[in-house]
Design an enzyme around this catalytic site. Structure first.
Site: not given
Ligand code: SAM
Length: 288
Positions: A70, A115, A164
């Protein structure tokens, strides 16, 4: 806070409404960490055969056994499709795996990383050093906050943006909406490329169609690339890509030999092959 898993007789069972009627289980040896952040439940397990495993709200984010598939594809497909990626933005990916891959590219000068959950970074640094080593590169600027808010107001700054994200049933929800994609497009330089976690062509047809529609509307070129990952639901996950110029389905530059030697999944051949979809998926995406 949702929790999409159960533990019974030494087995972890992932049971989630996003893949109804289906469960995935792995044998575990022990719980290494269990906690709750402001945003989600965070757990790290030692599995019997798949190395350590990170889950958020009980959903598998990675296992050490196959995370490379991934991370390599989500990073290297857009980065090699671009002729010269210098400024990169990574949204999500608190484990550090995507950053690890992005920083293998010498041409990358600067990486903004956003994030939402500082706790994921902390837990990954403590328990998943082979991924969290991604944070060690001096080109990375860490921002803690919502990726959608971070992108708002950014204009023509990035060559490549990689999202992501976890699934759209937690804090990642906002990252699957059209206004976010409009923000991504505005934040790209001319000729830029965006690559986002695109779910499974088998299990999440509605999400795949939804994301493909958005990227078809907004970008000059659009593509879907499929990755085999045994510990994701159905054993596969996809990347949704949009481009403001470069071809997506083949590398736009050569991979240096010493970089290819470091990789286990990505190659120029698998880059091209990953865009060749099973007939039902090809038709599903052509018809939109
Ligand atoms: N592809 C992996 C998966 O779904 O299995 C994703 C792994 S990565 C750990 C996902 C990260 O996205 C998490 O660390 C989560 O905190 C982060 N995230 C979720 N929503 C976000 C948001 N709105 N902005 C920034 N990061 C977000």
């Amino acid at each position: 806070m949702k929790n999409h898993h159960q533990i019974k007789d030494g087995w972890f069972f992932e049971i989630c409404p996003m893949w109804p009627g289906m469960g995935f289980s792995l044998q575990i040896e022990k719980v290494l960490y269990s906690g709750e952040s402001r945003f989600q439940k965070i757990d790290v397990y030692q599995t019997r055969h798949h190395g350590k495993m990170l889950t958020l709200d009980g959903i598998i984010q990675l296992t050490e056994s196959d995370e490379f598939a991934y991370q390599e594809m989500l990073a290297h497909v857009p980065l090699f499709a671009h002729p010269n990626p210098e400024n990169v933005l990574v949204i999500g990916g608190g484990d550090g795996g995507i950053l690890r891959e992005v920083c293998r590219h010498d041409c990358v000068k600067d990486v903004d990383f956003c994030e939402i959950d500082e706790e994921v970074i902390r837990v990954s640094r403590q328990f998943l050093p082979t991924l969290a080593c991604g944070f060690d590169d001096s080109r990375i600027n860490i921002h803690i906050g919502d990726g959608n808010a971070f992108v708002l107001g950014k204009k023509k700054q990035y060559d490549v943006i990689i999202v992501d994200s976890s699934d759209p049933i937690g804090p990642g929800d906002v990252l699957f909406k059209k206004p976010f994609y409009e923000g991504l497009k505005a934040a790209l330089k001319p000729g830029g490329i965006v690559a986002t976690q695109g779910e499974s062509i088998f299990l999440h047809k509605e999400w795949v169609i939804h994301l493909a529609k958005i990227t078809k509307e907004l970008f000059i070129k659009q593509g879907y690339s499929c990755i085999m990952v045994p510990t994701y639901p159905g054993g596969n996950i996809s990347i949704c890509l949009g481009s403001l110029g470069p071809e997506l389905n083949k590398p736009g530059r050569q991979i240096p030999d010493q970089l290819q030697e470091q990789l286990r999944y990505y190659s120029p051949e698998i880059h091209e092959a990953s865009f060749i979809l099973p007939h039902f998926a090809k038709k599903m995406l052509e018809d939109i």
